[in-house]
Scaffold this motif. Structure first.
Motif, PDB file in Angstrom:
ATOM      1  N   THR A   2      -1.388  11.702  -2.270  1.00  0.00           N
ATOM      2  CA  THR A   2      -1.468  10.662  -1.255  1.00  0.00           C
ATOM      3  C   THR A   2      -1.920  11.278   0.066  1.00  0.00           C
ATOM      4  O   THR A   2      -1.371  12.274   0.514  1.00  0.00           O
ATOM      5  CB  THR A   2      -0.105   9.980  -1.060  1.00  0.00           C
ATOM      6  OG1 THR A   2       0.271   9.382  -2.292  1.00  0.00           O
ATOM      7  CG2 THR A   2      -0.166   8.926   0.018  1.00  0.00           C
ATOM      8  N   VAL A  32      -6.292  -0.573  -2.599  1.00  0.00           N
ATOM      9  CA  VAL A  32      -4.961   0.024  -2.496  1.00  0.00           C
ATOM     10  C   VAL A  32      -3.941  -1.112  -2.469  1.00  0.00           C
ATOM     11  O   VAL A  32      -2.958  -1.096  -3.185  1.00  0.00           O
ATOM     12  CB  VAL A  32      -4.824   0.915  -1.240  1.00  0.00           C
ATOM     13  CG1 VAL A  32      -3.402   1.416  -1.072  1.00  0.00           C
ATOM     14  CG2 VAL A  32      -5.808   2.079  -1.310  1.00  0.00           C
ATOM     15  N   THR A 122      -3.613   6.362   0.994  1.00  0.00           N
ATOM     16  CA  THR A 122      -4.599   6.114  -0.048  1.00  0.00           C
ATOM     17  C   THR A 122      -4.013   5.701  -1.390  1.00  0.00           C
ATOM     18  O   THR A 122      -4.744   5.341  -2.301  1.00  0.00           O
ATOM     19  CB  THR A 122      -5.493   7.352  -0.255  1.00  0.00           C
ATOM     20  OG1 THR A 122      -4.663   8.474  -0.573  1.00  0.00           O
ATOM     21  CG2 THR A 122      -6.327   7.647   0.989  1.00  0.00           C
ATOM     22  N   GLU A 123      -2.708   5.729  -1.526  1.00  0.00           N
ATOM     23  CA  GLU A 123      -2.043   5.255  -2.741  1.00  0.00           C
ATOM     24  C   GLU A 123      -1.274   3.985  -2.413  1.00  0.00           C
ATOM     25  O   GLU A 123      -0.690   3.873  -1.333  1.00  0.00           O
ATOM     26  CB  GLU A 123      -1.087   6.311  -3.300  1.00  0.00           C
ATOM     27  CG  GLU A 123      -1.788   7.595  -3.714  1.00  0.00           C
ATOM     28  CD  GLU A 123      -2.815   7.382  -4.829  1.00  0.00           C
ATOM     29  OE1 GLU A 123      -2.558   6.573  -5.747  1.00  0.00           O
ATOM     30  OE2 GLU A 123      -3.868   8.034  -4.768  1.00  0.00           O
TER      31      GLU A 123
END
Length: 128
Positions: A2, A32, A122-123
């Motif tokens: 992440t 996401v 980003t996760e």
């Protein structure tokens, strides 16, 4: 892994759902998270490409405005600094419905900047 970017572009579209479809198909972005309002209109989305990301949503007015979102630790102090340096305040520090603080301003040439405490990653979060 992440990643938590601290500078993220945001884009407003007349049709946020169509924008997501285009960014996925044309550029290979991945969703996401995405959230609609009560009318089914895209309210907020986060899309990643590698270690980078963009925030986007459906514009409330007919014309959207691109800008940059920057993560800061102290929104109120940053707002004071920007105001003292001559930034045009679009809206002062406010708490969002998601519990984060932010304010929006423009620089001398009219580019839009939002500074806030929200840290996109980003996760997808576990609740998305």
């Amino acid at each position: 892994m992440t990643v938590q970017p601290t500078i993220v572009p945001y884009l407003s579209y007349e049709d946020g759902h169509a924008a997501i479809a285009f960014l996925r198909e044309a550029f290979g972005f991945e969703i996401v998270q995405a959230h609609d309002d009560e009318r089914g209109r895209l309210l907020h989305a986060e899309m990643r490409f590698g270690d980078g990301m963009v925030l986007l949503g459906t514009a409330k007015a007919a014309k959207g405005s691109p800008g940059i979102y920057v993560v800061v630790d102290d929104v109120n102090a940053h707002h004071g600094r920007a105001r003292a340096a001559g930034a045009t305040i679009v809206y002062p520090p406010e708490q969002t419905e998601w519990g984060t603080w932010r304010y929006r301003c423009t620089d001398p040439e009219g580019h839009e900047w939002t500074f806030g405490s929200y840290r996109p990653q980003t996760e997808a979060p576990s609740w998305a």
